[in-house]
Design an enzyme around this catalytic site. Structure first.
Site, PDB file in Angstrom:
ATOM      1  CE  LYS A 220     -90.244   3.144 -49.260  1.00  0.00           C
ATOM      2  NZ  LYS A 220     -90.076   4.085 -47.820  1.00  0.00           N
TER       3      LYS A 220
ATOM      4  CG  ASP B 146     -90.553   7.136 -48.110  1.00  0.00           C
ATOM      5  OD1 ASP B 146     -90.510   7.778 -46.980  1.00  0.00           O
ATOM      6  OD2 ASP B 146     -91.428   6.254 -48.447  1.00  0.00           O
ATOM      7  N   GLY B 147     -88.036   7.760 -46.691  1.00  0.00           N
ATOM      8  CA  GLY B 147     -86.742   7.227 -46.050  1.00  0.00           C
ATOM      9  C   GLY B 147     -86.512   5.498 -46.662  1.00  0.00           C
ATOM     10  CB  ALA B 148     -84.762   2.294 -47.322  1.00  0.00           C
TER      11      ALA B 148
ATOM     12  CD  GLU C 164     -93.617   4.199 -47.284  1.00  0.00           C
ATOM     13  OE1 GLU C 164     -93.514   5.286 -46.233  1.00  0.00           O
ATOM     14  OE2 GLU C 164     -93.093   3.333 -47.707  1.00  0.00           O
TER      15      GLU C 164
ATOM     16  N   GLY D   6     -91.794  -0.372 -43.076  1.00  0.00           N
ATOM     17  CA  GLY D   6     -91.907   0.209 -40.946  1.00  0.00           C
ATOM     18  C   GLY D   6     -92.626   0.501 -40.630  1.00  0.00           C
ATOM     19  N   GLY D   7     -93.406   2.078 -41.513  1.00  0.00           N
ATOM     20  CA  GLY D   7     -94.045   2.134 -41.004  1.00  0.00           C
ATOM     21  C   GLY D   7     -95.909   1.976 -41.377  1.00  0.00           C
TER      22      GLY D   7
ATOM     23  CB  THR E 153     -94.702   7.703 -44.482  1.00  0.00           C
ATOM     24  OG1 THR E 153     -95.508   8.022 -44.673  1.00  0.00           O
ATOM     25  CG2 THR E 153     -94.842   7.676 -42.348  1.00  0.00           C
TER      26      THR E 153
END
Ligand code: 5RP
Length: 221
Positions: A96, A83-85, A105, A98-99, A30
């Protein structure tokens, strides 16, 4: 000089190399970097049988692109999760959430053989904790958990007007200097009322792809 959006797009493209098999069932994270990935994911559509999504927002975007989205309980273990970070240290330990999708996740990361993290260079740090640590909490435990987080040295702040996909609240913890991420991850998870926290040290990434104006660097531990 590339803009941050250009770097997110570049690292998303680099992640496509990890779709190296056919009939893959993959986990998709996400956030804005992952949104760039979803934009280019049709390039490897012939390799993807189905996706497991970490949020309602990602599910919506994947379905718009024509991907089949399945529940993790239907699929069994996944070969790949991307996934992002919000932060990544030199050992691929992450912050992780922030969203606000940290719990799903972390579940998907735990259920996947390979977690590939995609970030731009602004996310790289020596010590985790500049980014406020997201903690998902059962609503009735808000004040109890807040006091416990303050005892650990942080400054807890309720994320106003935000409810997670699981119906819970997020407390963002400011000013934690996370010297021992494995230990703190466990300590926070042990506070009654905490569902999950955004330290990914037990579920660190297998590789982190880092985009800068010089290109893509792969950090593997
Ligand atoms: C969502 C996350 C995201 O991966 C993290 O917030 C990074 O997002 P972005 O790619 O928008 O910077 O953990 O819960």
């Amino acid at each position: 000089m590339s803009t941050q959006d250009e770097l997110k797009h570049k690292v998303a493209l680099a992640a496509l190399d990890y779709f190296d098999d056919y009939d893959m069932v993959v986990g998709i994270g996400t956030g804005s970097t992952v949104n760039c990935l979803i934009d280019v994911l049709p390039q490897v559509k012939n390799r993807i049988e189905a996706c497991v999504s970490s949020s309602e927002e990602t599910t919506k975007r994947l379905k718009e692109k024509g991907f089949v989205v399945k529940e993790l309980n239907q699929t069994g273990p996944l070969s790949l999760y991307i996934d992002g970070a919000d932060e990544c240290d030199t050992h691929n330990r992450l912050i992780k959430g922030g969203g606000g999708a940290l719990t799903r996740e972390k579940i998907i990361a735990a259920a996947s053989d390979k977690f590939i993290c995609i970030v731009d260079e602004s996310k790289m740090v020596n010590i985790l904790g500049c980014f406020p640590l997201p903690v998902e909490v059962i609503p009735m435990a808000q004040s109890h958990v807040g006091r416990a987080l303050a005892k650990l040295g942080g400054q807890p702040e309720l994320r106003q007007g935000f409810t997670t996909d699981n119906g819970n609240i997020i407390i963002d913890v400011h000013n934690l200097k996370i010297i021992d991420p494995l230990k703190l991850e466990g300590e926070i998870n042990n506070i009654a009322g905490v569902v999950c926290n955004g330290i990914f040290a037990h579920q660190k990434s297998y590789a982190t792809l880092v985009a800068s104006s010089k290109g893509i660097k792969t950090q593997k531990i």
